[in-house]
Design an enzyme around this catalytic site. Structure first.
Site, PDB file in Angstrom:
ATOM      1  N   ASP A   1       0.827  -1.212   0.000  1.00  0.00           N
ATOM      2  CA  ASP A   1       0.000   0.000   0.000  1.00  0.00           C
ATOM      3  C   ASP A   1       0.864   1.267   0.000  1.00  0.00           C
ATOM      4  OD1 ASP A   1       0.837  -0.037   2.627  1.00  0.00           O
ATOM      5  OD2 ASP A   1      -1.173  -0.026   3.508  1.00  0.00           O
TER       6      ASP A   1
ATOM      7  N   ASP B   1      -1.066  -6.387  -0.646  1.00  0.00           N
ATOM      8  CA  ASP B   1      -1.331  -5.775   0.657  1.00  0.00           C
ATOM      9  C   ASP B   1      -2.831  -5.585   0.850  1.00  0.00           C
ATOM     10  OD1 ASP B   1      -0.080  -4.944   2.922  1.00  0.00           O
ATOM     11  OD2 ASP B   1       0.718  -3.082   2.095  1.00  0.00           O
TER      12      ASP B   1
ATOM     13  N   LYS C   1      -1.082  -9.653   2.689  1.00  0.00           N
ATOM     14  CA  LYS C   1      -0.399  -9.179   3.907  1.00  0.00           C
ATOM     15  C   LYS C   1      -1.301  -8.193   4.637  1.00  0.00           C
ATOM     16  CE  LYS C   1       2.946  -5.920   3.962  1.00  0.00           C
ATOM     17  NZ  LYS C   1       2.266  -4.980   4.862  1.00  0.00           N
TER      18      LYS C   1
ATOM     19  N   GLU D   1      -1.551  -5.743   8.545  1.00  0.00           N
ATOM     20  CA  GLU D   1      -0.774  -5.194   9.655  1.00  0.00           C
ATOM     21  C   GLU D   1      -1.415  -5.505  11.007  1.00  0.00           C
ATOM     22  OE1 GLU D   1      -0.232  -0.983   8.987  1.00  0.00           O
ATOM     23  OE2 GLU D   1       0.664  -1.297   7.001  1.00  0.00           O
TER      24      GLU D   1
ATOM     25  N   GLU E   1       9.051  -4.182  10.513  1.00  0.00           N
ATOM     26  CA  GLU E   1       9.432  -2.871   9.952  1.00  0.00           C
ATOM     27  C   GLU E   1       9.947  -1.954  11.063  1.00  0.00           C
ATOM     28  OE1 GLU E   1       6.575  -1.008   7.344  1.00  0.00           O
ATOM     29  OE2 GLU E   1       7.727   0.851   7.264  1.00  0.00           O
TER      30      GLU E   1
HETATM   31  O1  KIV Z   1       3.363  -1.272   1.600  1.00  0.00           O
HETATM   32  C1  KIV Z   1       4.566  -1.549   1.699  1.00  0.00           C
HETATM   33  O2  KIV Z   1       5.381  -1.257   0.812  1.00  0.00           O
HETATM   34  C2  KIV Z   1       4.998  -2.238   2.891  1.00  0.00           C
HETATM   35  C3  KIV Z   1       6.468  -2.449   3.065  1.00  0.00           C
HETATM   36  C4  KIV Z   1       7.086  -1.206   3.574  1.00  0.00           C
HETATM   37  C5  KIV Z   1       6.751  -3.630   3.896  1.00  0.00           C
HETATM   38  O3  KIV Z   1       4.209  -2.639   3.678  1.00  0.00           O
END
Ligand code: KIV
Length: 293
Positions: free
Chosen positions: A46, A85, A115, A117, A184
């Site tokens: 994202d 994401d 993915k 968070e 991160e």
């Molecule tokens: O969205 C993204 O690029 C991320 C990375 C920084 C891991 O989540």
């Protein structure tokens, strides 16, 4: 049969001590280049919102944005694992919502996993998505979708209490079925301790060399995002300068009548108008991408 790198392959890499290379990609031509370069995970992050769409955070990114770019990346990727994401509010509202949105990223987008968070607070959601057959990568430490709660883009887990909390979150994600965890902006020793403690690969960004793999943002490493370079990134090229200089030369050529020339022009089969000038006298096969009859 899909010959792309699977979550099982990624897990095997941790066991064999082979580092995992993950890189953000947002479009078809770069997806092809990144795939040819041998990256293991092509990730539609994202960060798209910041480095491609020009927002000042990742919060405005929508499911439609991620889907649109995931489709392009999937079309350009043959070998790498395609990871999408889950944007802000696509998984926080309810597990049902999360399963539906994660499913869309696989079904419509062509990703192989998603993915999201968060730690313990999202572990039930992770479990439900995994139970639906969708592999999930977790993301701990600096989680940009919670930026207003974290009070800025700061290193996480610096105090003993915060470090233990982060470690517990990693264990909770593994127990919920996450196949890997992004760390991160986490102190190097904590990232190493988490990597030793969990059985799934850790992928670091600003978390030091002890992680099982590394992820970086395409625009940072290639010098396309000029605004700033995060401390954890290294610039491998200055593509931004190359683009600006090339476009400047093109503009100068047009204005000075150096472009186009014979080589970029076409002529009629039978001349009908005045004799073609010297500049257009030679036929030229059109490029494949713009097939012209
Ligand atoms: O969205 C993204 O690029 C991320 C990375 C920084 C891991 O989540």
């Amino acid at each position: 049969m899909d010959s792309r790198i699977s979550v099982t392959d990624l897990n095997a890499k941790k066991k064999k001590g082979e580092k995992i290379v993950m890189f953000t990609v947002y479009d078809y031509p770069t997806a092809r280049l990144v795939d040819e370069a041998g990256v293991d995970i092509s990730f539609i992050g994202d960060t798209l919102g910041m480095v491609v769409l020009g927002y000042d955070s990742t919060l405005p990114v929508t499911m439609d944005d991620i889907l649109h770019h995931t489709k392009a990346v999937a079309r350009g990727t043959k070998r790498a694992h395609v990871l999408a994401d889950m944007p802000f509010l696509s998984y926080q509202v309810s597990p049902e919502d999360a399963i539906r949105n994660a499913g869309r990223l696989l079904q419509e987008g062509g990703a192989q996993s998603v993915k999201l968070e968060g730690g313990i607070q999202v572990s039930e959601t992770v479990r439900r998505i995994v139970d639906a057959g969708i592999p999930v990568m977790g993301h701990l430490g600096l989680t940009p979708q919670s930026i207003h709660q974290l009070g800025g883009y700061k290193i996480q887990g610096k105090t003993p209490k915060a470090a233990v909390k982060l470690l517990n979150n990693a264990v909770a994600l593994e127990q919920a079925g996450a196949y890997a965890i992004v760390l991160e902006c986490v102190p190097v020793h904590l990232a190493r301790a988490i990597t030793d403690r969990v059985g799934v690969p850790t992928i670091g960004i600003g978390a030091g060399p002890g992680c099982d793999g590394q992820v970086q943002v395409f625009h940072d490493l290639l010098g396309l995002y000029q605004d700033f370079l995060p401390k954890h990134a290294r610039r491998y090229a200055h593509v931004g300068h190359t683009i600006r200089d090339a476009v400047r030369t093109y503009a100068e050529d047009v204005r000075a009548r150096r472009f186009p020339t014979d080589a970029e022009s076409f002529i009629m089969d039978t001349p009908l108008f005045s004799e073609p000038s010297e500049a257009t006298a030679q036929p030229n096969a059109p490029r494949k991408r713009r097939q012209t009859a």
